[in-house]
Design a protein around this motif. Structure first.
Motif, PDB file in Angstrom:
ATOM      1  N   PHE A   1      36.828  53.408  54.784  1.00  0.00           N
ATOM      2  CA  PHE A   1      35.766  54.406  54.738  1.00  0.00           C
ATOM      3  C   PHE A   1      35.667  55.068  53.365  1.00  0.00           C
ATOM      4  CE2 PHE A   1      35.765  54.105  59.313  1.00  0.00           C
ATOM      5  CZ  PHE A   1      34.444  54.361  59.637  1.00  0.00           C
ATOM      6  N   LEU A   2      36.768  55.079  52.628  1.00  0.00           N
ATOM      7  CA  LEU A   2      36.725  55.679  51.292  1.00  0.00           C
ATOM      8  C   LEU A   2      35.740  54.952  50.386  1.00  0.00           C
ATOM      9  CD1 LEU A   2      40.456  56.598  50.640  1.00  0.00           C
ATOM     10  CD2 LEU A   2      38.586  58.068  51.397  1.00  0.00           C
ATOM     11  N   SER A   3      35.418  53.704  50.728  1.00  0.00           N
ATOM     12  CA  SER A   3      34.419  52.988  49.924  1.00  0.00           C
ATOM     13  C   SER A   3      33.050  53.645  50.021  1.00  0.00           C
ATOM     14  CB  SER A   3      34.342  51.519  50.353  1.00  0.00           C
ATOM     15  OG  SER A   3      33.870  51.414  51.687  1.00  0.00           O
ATOM     16  N   LEU A   4      32.831  54.434  51.061  1.00  0.00           N
ATOM     17  CA  LEU A   4      31.562  55.160  51.153  1.00  0.00           C
ATOM     18  C   LEU A   4      31.425  56.192  50.040  1.00  0.00           C
ATOM     19  CD1 LEU A   4      31.158  55.686  54.991  1.00  0.00           C
ATOM     20  CD2 LEU A   4      29.958  54.058  53.518  1.00  0.00           C
ATOM     21  N   ALA A   5      32.531  56.571  49.434  1.00  0.00           N
ATOM     22  CA  ALA A   5      32.456  57.478  48.286  1.00  0.00           C
ATOM     23  C   ALA A   5      31.699  56.796  47.139  1.00  0.00           C
ATOM     24  CB  ALA A   5      33.843  57.905  47.841  1.00  0.00           C
ATOM     25  N   TYR A   6      31.854  55.477  46.996  1.00  0.00           N
ATOM     26  CA  TYR A   6      31.087  54.744  45.985  1.00  0.00           C
ATOM     27  C   TYR A   6      29.593  54.897  46.248  1.00  0.00           C
ATOM     28  CZ  TYR A   6      35.380  52.232  44.726  1.00  0.00           C
ATOM     29  OH  TYR A   6      36.635  51.911  44.323  1.00  0.00           O
ATOM     30  N   VAL A   7      29.222  54.801  47.508  1.00  0.00           N
ATOM     31  CA  VAL A   7      27.818  54.928  47.888  1.00  0.00           C
ATOM     32  C   VAL A   7      27.315  56.325  47.535  1.00  0.00           C
ATOM     33  CG1 VAL A   7      26.195  54.869  49.819  1.00  0.00           C
ATOM     34  CG2 VAL A   7      28.086  53.220  49.728  1.00  0.00           C
ATOM     35  N   ALA A   8      28.050  57.344  47.970  1.00  0.00           N
ATOM     36  CA  ALA A   8      27.632  58.723  47.715  1.00  0.00           C
ATOM     37  C   ALA A   8      27.557  59.015  46.224  1.00  0.00           C
ATOM     38  CB  ALA A   8      28.592  59.693  48.409  1.00  0.00           C
ATOM     39  N   VAL A   9      28.550  58.559  45.473  1.00  0.00           N
ATOM     40  CA  VAL A   9      28.561  58.806  44.033  1.00  0.00           C
ATOM     41  C   VAL A   9      27.381  58.128  43.361  1.00  0.00           C
ATOM     42  CG1 VAL A   9      29.806  58.302  41.887  1.00  0.00           C
ATOM     43  CG2 VAL A   9      31.016  59.297  43.823  1.00  0.00           C
ATOM     44  N   ALA A  10      27.104  56.887  43.725  1.00  0.00           N
ATOM     45  CA  ALA A  10      25.978  56.160  43.111  1.00  0.00           C
ATOM     46  C   ALA A  10      24.652  56.860  43.390  1.00  0.00           C
ATOM     47  CB  ALA A  10      25.944  54.720  43.611  1.00  0.00           C
ATOM     48  N   VAL A  11      24.456  57.288  44.626  1.00  0.00           N
ATOM     49  CA  VAL A  11      23.195  57.944  44.994  1.00  0.00           C
ATOM     50  C   VAL A  11      23.067  59.294  44.292  1.00  0.00           C
ATOM     51  CG1 VAL A  11      21.921  58.984  46.912  1.00  0.00           C
ATOM     52  CG2 VAL A  11      22.965  56.718  47.176  1.00  0.00           C
TER      53      VAL A  11
ATOM     54  N   ASN B   1      20.145  49.956  39.899  1.00  0.00           N
ATOM     55  CA  ASN B   1      19.363  48.717  39.886  1.00  0.00           C
ATOM     56  C   ASN B   1      19.585  47.901  41.156  1.00  0.00           C
ATOM     57  OD1 ASN B   1      21.810  47.271  39.567  1.00  0.00           O
ATOM     58  ND2 ASN B   1      21.722  47.595  37.347  1.00  0.00           N
ATOM     59  N   ALA B   2      18.953  46.757  41.233  1.00  0.00           N
ATOM     60  CA  ALA B   2      18.996  45.921  42.430  1.00  0.00           C
ATOM     61  C   ALA B   2      20.419  45.472  42.766  1.00  0.00           C
ATOM     62  CB  ALA B   2      18.086  44.713  42.260  1.00  0.00           C
ATOM     63  N   TYR B   3      21.213  45.129  41.762  1.00  0.00           N
ATOM     64  CA  TYR B   3      22.588  44.695  42.025  1.00  0.00           C
ATOM     65  C   TYR B   3      23.422  45.828  42.636  1.00  0.00           C
ATOM     66  CZ  TYR B   3      21.756  40.392  39.457  1.00  0.00           C
ATOM     67  OH  TYR B   3      21.275  39.179  39.054  1.00  0.00           O
TER      68      TYR B   3
ATOM     69  N   ALA C   1      22.285  46.337  46.202  1.00  0.00           N
ATOM     70  CA  ALA C   1      22.829  45.272  47.060  1.00  0.00           C
ATOM     71  C   ALA C   1      24.303  45.521  47.349  1.00  0.00           C
ATOM     72  CB  ALA C   1      22.634  43.914  46.397  1.00  0.00           C
ATOM     73  N   GLY C   2      25.057  45.912  46.352  1.00  0.00           N
ATOM     74  CA  GLY C   2      26.473  46.230  46.557  1.00  0.00           C
ATOM     75  C   GLY C   2      26.659  47.382  47.517  1.00  0.00           C
ATOM     76  N   ILE C   3      25.828  48.407  47.383  1.00  0.00           N
ATOM     77  CA  ILE C   3      25.875  49.554  48.289  1.00  0.00           C
ATOM     78  C   ILE C   3      25.574  49.105  49.716  1.00  0.00           C
ATOM     79  CG2 ILE C   3      24.626  51.663  48.922  1.00  0.00           C
ATOM     80  CD1 ILE C   3      24.474  52.234  45.862  1.00  0.00           C
TER      81      ILE C   3
ATOM     82  N   PHE D   1      26.105  46.135  51.007  1.00  0.00           N
ATOM     83  CA  PHE D   1      27.273  45.407  51.515  1.00  0.00           C
ATOM     84  C   PHE D   1      28.389  46.371  51.934  1.00  0.00           C
ATOM     85  CE2 PHE D   1      25.723  41.602  49.041  1.00  0.00           C
ATOM     86  CZ  PHE D   1      25.528  40.795  50.162  1.00  0.00           C
ATOM     87  N   ILE D   2      28.602  47.396  51.124  1.00  0.00           N
ATOM     88  CA  ILE D   2      29.618  48.396  51.458  1.00  0.00           C
ATOM     89  C   ILE D   2      29.280  49.059  52.792  1.00  0.00           C
ATOM     90  CG2 ILE D   2      30.549  50.660  50.817  1.00  0.00           C
ATOM     91  CD1 ILE D   2      30.368  49.709  47.870  1.00  0.00           C
ATOM     92  N   CYS D   3      28.017  49.439  52.959  1.00  0.00           N
ATOM     93  CA  CYS D   3      27.598  50.102  54.201  1.00  0.00           C
ATOM     94  C   CYS D   3      27.767  49.191  55.413  1.00  0.00           C
ATOM     95  CB  CYS D   3      26.153  50.588  54.083  1.00  0.00           C
ATOM     96  SG  CYS D   3      25.955  51.945  52.908  1.00  0.00           S
ATOM     97  N   VAL D   4      27.365  47.932  55.276  1.00  0.00           N
ATOM     98  CA  VAL D   4      27.514  46.982  56.388  1.00  0.00           C
ATOM     99  C   VAL D   4      28.986  46.793  56.720  1.00  0.00           C
ATOM    100  CG1 VAL D   4      27.223  44.555  57.047  1.00  0.00           C
ATOM    101  CG2 VAL D   4      25.328  45.802  56.006  1.00  0.00           C
ATOM    102  N   GLY D   5      29.814  46.621  55.716  1.00  0.00           N
ATOM    103  CA  GLY D   5      31.240  46.456  55.949  1.00  0.00           C
ATOM    104  C   GLY D   5      31.856  47.664  56.621  1.00  0.00           C
ATOM    105  N   THR D   6      31.458  48.838  56.202  1.00  0.00           N
ATOM    106  CA  THR D   6      32.001  50.057  56.793  1.00  0.00           C
ATOM    107  C   THR D   6      31.567  50.194  58.246  1.00  0.00           C
ATOM    108  OG1 THR D   6      31.969  51.103  54.617  1.00  0.00           O
ATOM    109  CG2 THR D   6      32.208  52.554  56.515  1.00  0.00           C
ATOM    110  N   VAL D   7      30.333  49.837  58.560  1.00  0.00           N
ATOM    111  CA  VAL D   7      29.870  49.873  59.956  1.00  0.00           C
ATOM    112  C   VAL D   7      30.683  48.905  60.806  1.00  0.00           C
ATOM    113  CG1 VAL D   7      27.934  49.278  61.474  1.00  0.00           C
ATOM    114  CG2 VAL D   7      27.552  50.712  59.469  1.00  0.00           C
TER     115      VAL D   7
END
Length: 143
Positions: A80-90, A101-103, A106-108, A110-116
């Motif tokens: 779940f700590l990988s969601l910090a990457y999502v929050a930080v990027a946004v 950017n698109a890459y 896309a990485g975000i 994948f992180i969200c799908v994996g966390t779900v």
């Protein structure tokens, strides 16, 4: 799943700490150690208000994470700590106008799908087997 609030608190405080550290370093301007004692410079960095607040927020995040680890499996909580990457990027996109950017999107995703997927598999120590973990003696590890 009943500890998800604490997990998300850990994630958000971790992300908030990153944003504070970034803002603190930006407000300090370019770093130069020329003609300055490195220890003095490090202390100036650590005790600048935003850096100090970011570090303190990391301590709060870590305390929350330790609580979570006492309640749920590590293999459930840690991803779940990988969601910090999502929050930080946004937030970096909106606050610091950093590129999203698109890459990265896309990485975000994948992180969200994996966390779900990981969230669907989770259970707390309370829900796990009723047998308490046995302690392992050092002599047993060398066998």
């Amino acid at each position: 799943m009943k500890y998800i609030v604490f997990i998300l608190f850990t994630v958000m405080t971790n992300a908030a700490a990153q944003l504070m550290l970034k803002y603190g370093m930006m407000s300090m301007g370019p770093l130069s150690f020329a003609g300055v004692n490195p220890l003095v410079k490090v202390l100036q960095i650590v005790f600048s208000p935003w850096i100090f607040l970011g570090l303190a927020t990391f301590v709060i995040s870590m305390a929350s994470h330790l609580y979570v680890l006492s309640k749920v499996e590590l293999s459930f909580a840690y991803p779940f700590l990988s969601l910090a990457y999502v929050a930080v990027a946004v937030f970096a996109y909106f606050v610091f106008r950093e590129d999203l950017n698109a890459y990265r999107i896309a990485g975000i995703a994948f992180i969200c799908v994996g966390t779900v997927l990981i969230a669907q598999s989770g259970r707390s120590h309370d829900e796990a087997s009723p047998v308490a973990p046995q302690s392992v003696q050092t002599s047993e590890l060398t066998r």
